[in-house]
Design an enzyme around this catalytic site. Structure first.
Site, PDB file in Angstrom:
ATOM      1  N   GLU A  38      44.676  19.556  -6.867  1.00  0.00           N
ATOM      2  CA  GLU A  38      45.504  18.453  -6.991  1.00  0.00           C
ATOM      3  C   GLU A  38      46.600  18.457  -8.031  1.00  0.00           C
ATOM      4  O   GLU A  38      47.765  18.259  -7.918  1.00  0.00           O
ATOM      5  CB  GLU A  38      44.974  17.003  -6.928  1.00  0.00           C
ATOM      6  CG  GLU A  38      44.051  16.567  -5.654  1.00  0.00           C
ATOM      7  CD  GLU A  38      42.933  15.583  -6.045  1.00  0.00           C
ATOM      8  OE1 GLU A  38      42.524  15.073  -4.744  1.00  0.00           O
ATOM      9  OE2 GLU A  38      42.590  15.363  -7.123  1.00  0.00           O
ATOM     10  N   GLY A  67      36.849  12.729  -7.979  1.00  0.00           N
ATOM     11  CA  GLY A  67      35.644  12.236  -7.394  1.00  0.00           C
ATOM     12  C   GLY A  67      35.399  13.262  -6.041  1.00  0.00           C
ATOM     13  O   GLY A  67      34.218  13.304  -5.709  1.00  0.00           O
TER      14      GLY A  67
END
Length: 219
Positions: A103, A96
């Site tokens: 990540e 998002g």
């Protein structure tokens, strides 16, 4: 208890997994921002952190925590990150905040993935409430969009967003992800896709859920 308070509960509870003299992997997003703030209270206990976004790097430095480059670290004891959705198998949709590729890189370095969320992020089927972000090389945006549509999704270009890697994001709506591992692999094989926001091949090991009754640990 509001959503922010539940996020703070989960973030605070994650500190129990931080070991002395280690480098901590840190993701990105609003719940992780709460964790970075909490990590600042024990900054003298750790060596520092590897961050999955430039925003997280800045917040860590503001807390006086040394930031290491992922290339200079062979492994991490833990990686702490949030999720946009998480299912009972500890698989997630993330991205998002458009930091999904970094990540995944930092998560892959870690021995243990600690996912911190508030209770609104728990779903039975991924894709139920949140579109699936896909990071795409800019010149491939249209053709990847056509491929995603052919697979049954409704891709939408995230206007005005450029990732830390210089790429763009397509958000895939109406995409019920019944087999996350297979779909993660399939989408990552599409030419022009850098990665997608399904975290199933490397899911969470521990989930900490902030609830009105307190932090609930699922391991």
């Amino acid at each position: 208890m509001n959503q922010l308070e539940m996020k703070k509960l989960a973030a605070q509870a994650a500190l129990q997994y931080v070991k002395a003299d280690t480098i901590v992997g840190v993701g990105s997003g609003s719940t992780v921002n709460c964790f970075i703030e909490a990590l600042g209270t024990i900054k003298d206990k750790i060596q520092g952190a590897v961050a999955a976004s430039k925003e997280s790097e800045e917040l860590l430095r503001k807390q006086g925590i040394e930031v290491f480059n992922a290339n200079d670290v062979s492994s991490l004891d833990i990686y702490v990150d949030g999720a946009d959705e998480i299912n009972p198998q500890k698989m997630m949709i993330k991205g998002g905040g458009a930091a999904l590729t970094r990540e995944k890189i930092v998560a892959a370095l870690a021995k243990k993935f600690i996912c911190i969320v508030d209770s609104s992020k728990q779903v039975d089927v991924l894709g139920s409430t949140f579109p699936l972000p896909v990071e795409v090389i800019p010149m491939a945006r249209s053709q990847v969009g056509r491929k995603l549509a052919a697979l049954g999704g409704s891709p939408e270009y995230r206007e005005g967003v450029v990732t830390d890697n210089g790429n763009v994001i397509l958000d895939v709506h109406n995409f019920s992800i019944l087999n996350p591992v297979e779909i993660e692999k399939e989408l990552n094989n599409v030419a022009g896709v850098v990665t997608n926001g399904i975290f199933a091949l490397r899911g969470a090991d521990v989930v900490i859920v902030g609830t009105p009754e307190g932090a609930k640990v699922i391991d």
